[in-house]
Design a protein around this motif. Structure first.
Motif, short mmCIF file in Angstrom:
data_model
loop_
_atom_site.label_atom_id
_atom_site.label_comp_id
_atom_site.label_asym_id
_atom_site.label_seq_id
_atom_site.Cartn_x
_atom_site.Cartn_y
_atom_site.Cartn_z
N ARG A 1 3.20 -1.63 0.72
CA ARG A 1 3.31 -2.76 -0.03
C ARG A 1 2.04 -3.33 -0.27
N ALA A 2 0.99 -3.39 0.75
CA ALA A 2 -0.16 -4.06 0.74
C ALA A 2 -1.19 -3.09 -0.14
N ASP A 3 -0.79 -1.96 -0.15
CA ASP A 3 -1.82 -1.12 -1.24
C ASP A 3 -1.54 -1.25 -2.53
N LYS A 4 -0.27 -1.33 -2.97
CA LYS A 4 0.42 -1.34 -4.13
C LYS A 4 -0.05 -3.02 -4.77
N ASP B 1 -7.02 -4.11 9.71
CA ASP B 1 -6.05 -3.54 10.00
C ASP B 1 -4.95 -2.96 8.76
N GLY B 2 -5.23 -3.34 7.74
CA GLY B 2 -4.79 -2.82 6.51
C GLY B 2 -3.48 -3.97 5.96
N THR B 3 -3.50 -5.03 6.53
CA THR B 3 -2.44 -6.07 6.11
C THR B 3 -3.24 -7.00 5.16
N VAL B 4 -2.33 -7.51 4.36
CA VAL B 4 -3.15 -8.41 3.33
C VAL B 4 -2.26 -10.03 3.49
N THR C 1 -3.86 -2.97 -5.54
CA THR C 1 -4.13 -2.23 -6.92
C THR C 1 -3.76 -2.96 -8.04
N GLU C 2 -2.53 -3.58 -8.03
CA GLU C 2 -2.29 -4.42 -8.99
C GLU C 2 -2.82 -5.67 -9.42
N VAL C 3 -3.43 -6.18 -8.18
CA VAL C 3 -4.19 -7.68 -8.43
C VAL C 3 -5.63 -7.38 -8.84
#
Length: 72
Positions: A33-36, A14-17, A39-41
């Motif tokens: 925030r999940a997308d950022k 569902d797009g959550t982390v 990409t950062e991890v």
């Protein structure tokens, strides 16, 4: 300062982390925030990134170190 360890993350359909620390849920990220985070991890040290995103990267001695004469 010791390097953080014990963090893991699980991206969901569902797009959550969900970020966990030693099998306990630390935080859930949604939307932008999940997308950022994802990409950062991928681009950096994963344990340090997860510690920073959960807020568990400070261990309480930062104030004392800042006030030490050597660090002024």
């Amino acid at each position: 300062m010791p390097k953080p360890s014990g963090f893991s993350y699980e991206p969901r359909a569902d797009g959550t982390v969900t970020l966990t620390h030693r099998t306990r849920a630390a935080t859930t990220l949604r939307g932008d925030r999940a997308d950022k985070f994802l990409t950062e991890v991928e681009s950096g040290d994963a344990q340090l990134v997860m510690a920073r995103w959960t807020g568990a990267y400070k261990f309480g001695n930062e104030r004392m170190a800042r006030n030490h004469p050597r660090n002024r």
